[in-house]
Design a protein around this motif. Structure first.
Motif, short mmCIF file in Angstrom:
data_model
loop_
_atom_site.label_atom_id
_atom_site.label_comp_id
_atom_site.label_asym_id
_atom_site.label_seq_id
_atom_site.Cartn_x
_atom_site.Cartn_y
_atom_site.Cartn_z
N LYS A 15 0.83 -1.21 0.00
CA LYS A 15 0.00 0.00 0.00
C LYS A 15 0.86 1.26 0.00
CE LYS A 15 -4.30 -1.66 2.09
NZ LYS A 15 -5.23 -1.52 3.23
N LEU A 16 1.96 1.24 0.80
CA LEU A 16 2.85 2.39 0.85
C LEU A 16 3.49 2.64 -0.51
CD1 LEU A 16 4.44 4.58 2.41
CD2 LEU A 16 6.15 2.81 2.94
N ALA A 17 3.99 1.57 -1.14
CA ALA A 17 4.65 1.71 -2.44
C ALA A 17 3.67 2.24 -3.49
CB ALA A 17 5.24 0.38 -2.88
N GLN A 18 2.44 1.73 -3.47
CA GLN A 18 1.44 2.19 -4.44
C GLN A 18 1.07 3.65 -4.22
OE1 GLN A 18 -1.68 -0.70 -3.79
NE2 GLN A 18 -0.92 -2.07 -5.40
N PHE A 19 0.94 4.04 -2.96
CA PHE A 19 0.59 5.43 -2.65
C PHE A 19 1.71 6.38 -3.05
CE2 PHE A 19 0.67 9.03 0.36
CZ PHE A 19 -0.54 9.61 0.04
N VAL A 20 2.95 6.01 -2.71
CA VAL A 20 4.09 6.87 -3.06
C VAL A 20 4.25 6.93 -4.58
CG1 VAL A 20 6.57 7.21 -2.81
CG2 VAL A 20 5.24 6.42 -0.86
N PHE A 22 1.84 6.75 -6.78
CA PHE A 22 0.81 7.68 -7.26
C PHE A 22 1.21 9.13 -6.99
CE2 PHE A 22 -2.91 10.30 -6.19
CZ PHE A 22 -3.58 10.26 -7.41
N MET A 23 1.75 9.40 -5.79
CA MET A 23 2.14 10.76 -5.44
C MET A 23 3.32 11.24 -6.29
SD MET A 23 -0.07 11.73 -3.37
CE MET A 23 0.65 13.33 -3.02
N TYR A 24 4.20 10.31 -6.68
CA TYR A 24 5.32 10.70 -7.54
C TYR A 24 4.81 11.16 -8.91
CZ TYR A 24 9.80 9.96 -5.24
OH TYR A 24 10.93 10.10 -4.44
N TRP A 25 3.85 10.47 -9.45
CA TRP A 25 3.32 10.90 -10.75
C TRP A 25 2.48 12.16 -10.63
CZ3 TRP A 25 5.69 9.51 -14.82
CH2 TRP A 25 6.34 8.28 -14.86
N PHE A 26 1.89 12.37 -9.48
CA PHE A 26 1.22 13.64 -9.21
C PHE A 26 2.27 14.76 -9.14
CE2 PHE A 26 -0.81 16.78 -6.38
CZ PHE A 26 -2.00 16.98 -7.10
N SER A 27 3.45 14.42 -8.59
CA SER A 27 4.53 15.40 -8.51
C SER A 27 5.09 15.72 -9.89
CB SER A 27 5.66 14.86 -7.61
OG SER A 27 5.20 14.65 -6.29
N VAL A 28 5.05 14.73 -10.81
CA VAL A 28 5.46 15.01 -12.19
C VAL A 28 4.58 16.09 -12.79
CG1 VAL A 28 5.60 14.06 -14.52
CG2 VAL A 28 6.45 12.72 -12.59
N MET A 29 3.27 16.00 -12.54
CA MET A 29 2.34 17.02 -13.04
C MET A 29 2.63 18.38 -12.37
SD MET A 29 0.85 15.30 -15.22
CE MET A 29 -0.20 16.63 -15.77
N ALA A 30 3.02 18.34 -11.09
CA ALA A 30 3.39 19.58 -10.41
C ALA A 30 4.63 20.20 -11.05
CB ALA A 30 3.63 19.31 -8.93
N GLY A 31 5.59 19.34 -11.45
CA GLY A 31 6.77 19.83 -12.15
C GLY A 31 6.41 20.46 -13.49
N VAL A 32 5.46 19.85 -14.20
CA VAL A 32 4.98 20.42 -15.46
C VAL A 32 4.34 21.78 -15.21
CG1 VAL A 32 3.32 20.13 -17.35
CG2 VAL A 32 4.65 18.17 -16.55
#
Length: 344
Positions: A15-20, A22-32
């Motif tokens: 669950k932790l790995a899946q959540f992190v 997801f948050m990493y790809w959300f962070s990619v959008m934040a970088g964009v």
């Protein structure tokens, strides 16, 4: 003793790995988003680059663009690591670079904080850049036939209409410069001769402003010439009359616009920093929970994740000790390489 220790079983690790992830790809959008804001800021500056005193004003948008691209790359790599952490065999290939990657993330987060602070403090030097740039731009307003300056009139007129402003500090700034080209002056006329001879610089000065200073909301036709001459206009007193030109100076208007934009970007970068710190902490827990399996051959065994292997004080002491040892090592190498004087 480890800092902020948490126990994990297989279900919690997944669950932790899946959540992190997801948050990493959300962070990619934040970088964009950071990249896009930097690009937008740069475009807005380039629109009025003729009114900027120097090119240093582009340092911040260029930095935002670079930071946005780096954020996309780091977060995409972090997402890939989290995805592969679900398979112990694949995660083993990432294990050697985990510590350098986390250190890189830490320094990148520090850079994000610096960028956010720059967004808030760059307003001060930007104010002087605008003041000098507008002052020079107004001097070149009349040079419509001069190469390199032929578009200055258009730029200033569009700016004054868009931002509903007039002059540098206020509309009276136009009284102090010649903004009508000599091409359109009849030097044989007595009025022109008198105006040119009335000042030591030999400029055609008048108490008027360009048409772009006019306020279209005013019910009275725009009075843009002889603004201080009460007898030139019917029922007019420039001391008490509500002038139908913009009273706000363009420096204040532009500073308000660009300052608001920089404050918005600074707040956005701070939010991105919080997100980046969160995913970095999450990845640290993923790494440590997989490194401390009670039975490495059994993926379902329990483990412990932690933020730091030791307390903050102990970690700081270890870092300082390593830095001192590295410094001593460099001194020893320097001493060995020093030339030895010989006596002949």
């Amino acid at each position: 003793m480890a800092l902020m220790k948490v126990k994990f079983d297989l279900k919690k690790r997944v669950k932790l790995a899946q959540f992190v992830w997801f948050m990493y790809w959300f962070s990619v959008m934040a970088g964009v988003l950071v990249f896009s804001m930097g690009l937008f800021f740069k475009i807005e500056l380039r629109k009025r680059s003729e009114l900027m005193d120097n090119n240093e004003s582009h340092f911040l948008p260029n930095l935002l663009i670079i930071v946005g691209l780096v954020a996309c790359g780091l977060n995409a790599l972090g997402g890939k690591i989290c995805y592969d952490s679900l398979d112990p065999a694949k995660f083993a290939t990432w294990k050697p670079i985990m510590k350098p990657f986390l250190v890189s993330c830490l320094f990148f987060n520090i850079l994000l904080v610096v960028v956010a602070l720059l967004c808030f403090v760059m307003r001060i030097p930007f104010q002087f850049t605008l003041a000098e740039g507008l002052k020079n731009g107004m001097k070149f307003y009349k040079d419509t036939d001069t190469p390199g300056r032929c578009y200055m009139k258009r730029t200033l007129d569009l700016m004054q209409m868009e931002f509903r402003c007039c002059g540098n500090n206020n509309y009276r700034d136009w009284f102090e410069i010649q903004w009508v080209s000599n091409r359109y002056l009849n030097f044989a006329a007595k009025e022109v001769k008198d105006r040119i001879g009335s000042n030591v610089d030999g400029q055609y000065l008048m108490d008027g402003v360009p048409f772009s200073c006019c306020n279209p909301s005013s019910p009275r036709p725009c009075i843009q010439g002889q603004m201080t001459n009460n007898t030139a206009h019917y029922s007019y007193d420039h001391y008490t009359e509500e002038l139908n030109v913009w009273k706000r100076g363009c420096r204040d208007a532009l500073l308000s616009y660009y300052g608001g934009l920089m404050n918005t970007i600074g707040a956005l970068v701070l939010l991105v920093t919080i997100l980046e710190v969160g995913v970095m902490v999450g990845l640290q827990y993923v790494d440590t929970s997989l490194s401390t399996l009670s039975n490495p051959e059994d993926p379902e065994s329990e483990s412990e994740g932690y933020l730091l292997e030791k307390t903050v004080k102990e970690t700081y002491t270890d870092i300082m000790a390593k830095m001192k040892s590295m410094g001593k090592g460099n001194q020893v190498e320097g001493g060995e390489e020093a030339p030895v004087a010989t006596v002949s």
